[in-house]
Motif scaffolding. Structure first.
Motif, PDB file in Angstrom:
ATOM      1  N   ASP A  17      -6.072  -0.319  -4.394  1.00 48.09           N
ATOM      2  CA  ASP A  17      -5.526  -0.990  -3.224  1.00 48.09           C
ATOM      3  C   ASP A  17      -6.541  -2.017  -2.713  1.00 48.09           C
ATOM      4  OD1 ASP A  17      -4.183  -1.790  -1.020  1.00 48.09           O
ATOM      5  OD2 ASP A  17      -3.881   0.221  -0.194  1.00 48.09           O
ATOM      6  N   GLU A  18      -6.294  -3.279  -2.993  1.00 49.14           N
ATOM      7  CA  GLU A  18      -7.203  -4.360  -2.591  1.00 49.14           C
ATOM      8  C   GLU A  18      -8.665  -3.984  -2.818  1.00 49.14           C
ATOM      9  OE1 GLU A  18      -6.307  -6.321   1.117  1.00 49.14           O
ATOM     10  OE2 GLU A  18      -4.431  -5.224   1.261  1.00 49.14           O
ATOM     11  N   SER A  33       0.844  -1.207   0.000  1.00 54.96           N
ATOM     12  CA  SER A  33       0.000   0.000   0.000  1.00 54.96           C
ATOM     13  C   SER A  33       0.872   1.247   0.000  1.00 54.96           C
ATOM     14  CB  SER A  33      -0.900   0.028   1.229  1.00 54.96           C
ATOM     15  OG  SER A  33      -1.720  -1.099   1.254  1.00 54.96           O
TER      16      SER A  33
END
Ligand code: ATP
Ligand code: MG
Lengths: 304, 258
Positions: free
Chosen positions: B173-174, B44
Motif C-alpha cells: 500500500d503506497e 487501500s
C-alpha cells in the motif's frame, strides 16, 4: 571611518519587529516568581519530612543488628535488636500481593484494550476499576476481614493482608497498563497480523513487550505504594516481635505495623525504633522506585 | 509459489458505510498489478480485503469472493491467520517492531510461528535482506534495533520481513510514499526482482511509478463524497496509459482531476 549617521544608514522602512512591551516583561517576571514560589512551597514539607526522618532515625539503622535481628525477647527497656522481622513482613506481603495482582491487572487491561473495546462488559469493568481505585484502604481491609475472618472463618494472617493489598493494587496497575497499551500504535498490531501471527501471540510478543518498560514502572510504583499501606496490617494481622516466616499462620510484623505498635513505647528506645523503622521503609520504597526505573530503562525501546 | 487472485463481485463496508462496490478483477501470478485512483476511492480498502486485514477494523466487513488459485479466502472454513501467512503485506508507513533487532524483525514471522533453529533463521534473515536490497547496508549491525534505520531502510526492512515468510502474494500500500527518490527507485527495482517469484499488487498515487513497475493497472474512482468507490477499468498498463477505454481514466492519468 565615520560615526555620524547619514540618511543612507537609516532603514528605509520602520522596523517590523517591536521590543517586548513593559507590560509583558512585568507579567513574565510575575509568572516566573509565582511558579518558582509554588515549587518552593511544595518542596518545603517534602524536604522537612525527609530531614526529620533521617535526623531522628538514621543513627538507629546504621548497625548490622538492625537489619538482621528482630525485637524478639526484648522489652521496651532493652536497646538493640532490629527490624528484620518487619522488613521480611513488608516485602513478603508486598510481593505476594504483586504476584497475585499484576497478572490479573495486566490481563484485565489486555481485555479492555485488545478485546473489549466499547463492549458493554468492558464499560462495566472500567467503571468497576474506577470505583475500586477510589476505595480507601481501610474499606478494603474491612471488606477482607468480613470475607476472610467473619465469613470464611480463617485466621488473621499476612496472606489476608496481601489480599487486601491486591484490591488496592489492581486498579492502579490496570489503569497504567491500559493507558500504555492504548499508545502502542495499531500499525504494529497490523504488521504482526499481516505476517500471519495470531492475535493472542501479537499481544504477547509484540504489544506487551512494546509497552513493557512503562508497565514495569507502573508496577513498581504501585508496589512501593501498597507496601506503605497501614490500614490492612492494622486490621488483618497482629503485631509480632518475633520472626514469622509463615504468611498463612500467626502474626507477622511489617514496618508500618511495627511503627504503630512501638509508638506506644513512650521512651527513647521506642522512639528510636519508630524513627528507625520509618527510615527503613523510606529506604525500601526508594530502592523499589530506583529498581523500577532501572528495569524500565533496561527494557526501554532503543533506536541505537 | 506465486498464485493468482480472482476477485469476484466484492463489496466492502465500514459499519453501514458502503466503501467499495462490486469489484471484479483478476490478478495473474508473477505479475505486478497497480491500483490507481483519487484519494478515498477505496484502493487501500480493496487491497486490505485481499488478505483479510479489512475485517481487523471494528465493524468492517466484506461480501463477495476472493479466490486464491480457485480457493475462496472468505469461505467460512478458512482461518484468516492462514490467509495472511500466504498473502503478505507492506504498509504505507514503515512499521518495524520497535522492541526487536534488525535480524529479529526480519524473522519475526517465522520466530513467532515457532521456528527456533538459529541457523535456519540466520539464513532466512540473510536471504530476505538480500532480497530486499538491504543486506549490504545492515549486515554489520543485524543486532541493532530496527527503529534506528532511515525511513527508506525501514521500509525495505518491512519488505524483507514480509518476504521472509515466503508468501505467495505480496500486497503493497503506497510503499514509497514516505520515501526519497533514491529509496523509491531502490524499491521499484526490488519490485521488478520480486515479480519473478511473487504475485504483487501495489497501490500508488504516482502515475510514473505505476507505469514503470506494473504490468496491469486498475483504475478506481468514486462518483462523489459518501458514494462507494468503483473499479472503472483494468487493463494492461501500456494500454491504460496510452489508450484508456474510459474518459474518466484518461482524465485522471493526464492529471485533469484527482
Ligand atoms: N477505518 C475506517 N473506518 C471507516 N471508514 C473508513 C476507514 N478507512 C477508510 N474508510 C473510508 O473508506 C473509503 C475508502 O478509503 P480508502 O482508505 O480505501 O481510500 P484510498 O483509495 O486508499 O485513499 P488514499 O489514496 O487517500 O489512501 C473512504 O471514504 C474512507 O473514508
Ligand atoms: Mg490508501
Amino acid at each position: 571611518m565615520t560615526t555620524a549617521t547619514t540618511d543612507l544608514d537609516r532603514p528605509a522602512t520602520p522596523p517590523a519587529f517591536q521590543e517586548i512591551s513593559p507590560g509583558r516583561k512585568f507579567r513574565n517576571r510575575l509568572a516566573t516568581v509565582l511558579v518558582t514560589g509554588a515549587f518552593l512551597v511544595a518542596m518545603v514539607p517534602l524536604v522537612w519530612v525527609i530531614w526529620t526522618v533521617l535526623a531522628k532515625g538514621l543513627h538507629r539503622v546504621l548497625n548490622a543488628d538492625w537489619w538482621q535481628k528482630s525485637f524478639g525477647g526484648l522489652t521496651s527497656r532493652n536497646p538493640g535488636g532490629g527490624v528484620y522481622h518487619a522488613i521480611y513482613g513488608t516485602l513478603l506481603q508486598g510481593l505476594l500481593c504483586a504476584v497475585i495482582a499484576v497478572p490479573i491487572a495486566i490481563m484485565v487491561a489486555v481485555y479492555l484494550v485488545e478485546y473489549g473495546r466499547r463492549s458493554r462488559l468492558a464499560k462495566a469493568v472500567t467503571f468497576t476499576v474506577d470505583i475500586l481505585s477510589g476505595v480507601p484502604s481501610i474499606v478494603a481491609a474491612l471488606f477482607l476481614y468480613a470475607l476472610w475472618v467473619t465469613t470464611l472463618g480463617l485466621p488473621r494472617s499476612a496472606f489476608a493482608v496481601s489480599l487486601a493489598l491486591v484490591l488496592l493494587m489492581i486498579p492502579v496497575v490496570v489503569r497504567t497498563t491500559e493507558e500504555l497499551l492504548k499508545i502502542v500504535p495499531d500499525e504494529l498490531r497490523e504488521a504482526s497480523y499481516a505476517l500471519g501471527i495470531p492475535k493472542w501471540k501479537t499481544i504477547v510478543k509484540i504489544v506487551l513487550p512494546t509497552a513493557m518498560s512503562g508497565i514495569i514502572t507502573g508496577v513498581m510504583l504501585a508496589l512501593a505504594r501498597v507496601m506503605g499501606e497501614t490500614a490492612p496490617v492494622l486490621v488483618l494481622v497482629g503485631y509480632n516481635q518475633f520472626i514469622n516466616y509463615d504468611p498463612f499462620q500467626g502474626n507477622m510484623a511489617s514496618l508500618p505495623l511495627l511503627m504503630n505498635s512501638e509508638r506506644l513505647t513512650t521512651n527513647a528506645i521506642g522512639e528510636a525504633r519508630v524513627w528507625g523503622a520509618a527510615v527503613t521503609l523510606v529506604l525500601i520504597i526508594t530502592v523499589f522506585n530506583l529498581l523500577g526505573s532501572l528495569l524500565s530503562r533496561l527494557t526501554a525501546i532503543k533506536t541505537k | 509459489m506465486a498464485k493468482r487472485i480472482d476477485i469476484k463481485d466484492l463489496n466492502l463496508f465500514y459499519g453501514s458505510f458502503h466503501a467499495v462496490d462490486g469489484v471484479t478483477l483478476a490478478v495473474p501470478p508473477r505479475n505486478v498489478t497497480a491500483f490507481i485512483g483519487p484519494s478515498g476511492c477505496g484502493k487501500s480498502t480493496v487491497l486490505r480485503s485481499l488478505n483479510r486485514m479489512h475485517e481487523v477494523i471494528p465493524g468492517a466487513r466484506a461480501e463477495g469472493q476472493v479466490l486464491l488459485d480457485g480457493e475462496d479466502i472468505y469461505s467460512a472454513a478458512v482461518d484468516p491467520v492462514s490467509v495472511r501467512r500466504t498473502i503478505g503485506m507492506v504498509f504505507q508507513r514503515p512499521n518495524p517492531f520497535p522492541t526487536m533487532s534488525i535480524r529479529d524483525n526480519v524473522v519475526a514471522g517465522l520466530r513467532l510461528a515457532g521456528v527456533r533453529d538459529r541457523k535456519r533463521l540466520d539464513e532466512v534473515a540473510e536471504r530476505a535482506l538480500r532480497g530486499a536490497n538491504l543486506w549490504a547496508e545492515v549486515k554489520d549491525r543485524l543486532g541493532k534495533p530496527g527503529g534506528g534505520l532511515s525511513g527508506g531502510q525501514q521500509q525495505r526492512l518491512c519488505i524483507a520481513r514480509a518476504i521472509a515468510v515466503q508468501p505467495d502474494v505480496l500486497l503493497m500500500d503506497e510503499p514509497c510514499s514516505a520515501l526519497d527518490p533514491i529509496s523509491t527507485l531502490a524499491i521499484e527495482d526490488l519490485i521488478g526482482e520480486l515479480k519473478k517469484d511473487y504475485t504483487i499488487v501495489i497501490v500508488t498515487h504516482n502515475m510514473q511509478q505505476a507505469a514503470r513497475v506494473s504490468d496491469q493497472t486498475a483504475f478506481f474512482n468514486l462518483a462523489g463524497v459518501g458514494q462507494p468507490g468503483k473499479l472503472i477499468e483494468v487493463d494492461d498498463t501500456e494500454k491504460i496509459f496510452s489508450n484508456p477505454s474510459t474518459k474518466a481514466t484518461e482524465d485522471y492519468i493526464s492529471g485533469r482531476f484527482g
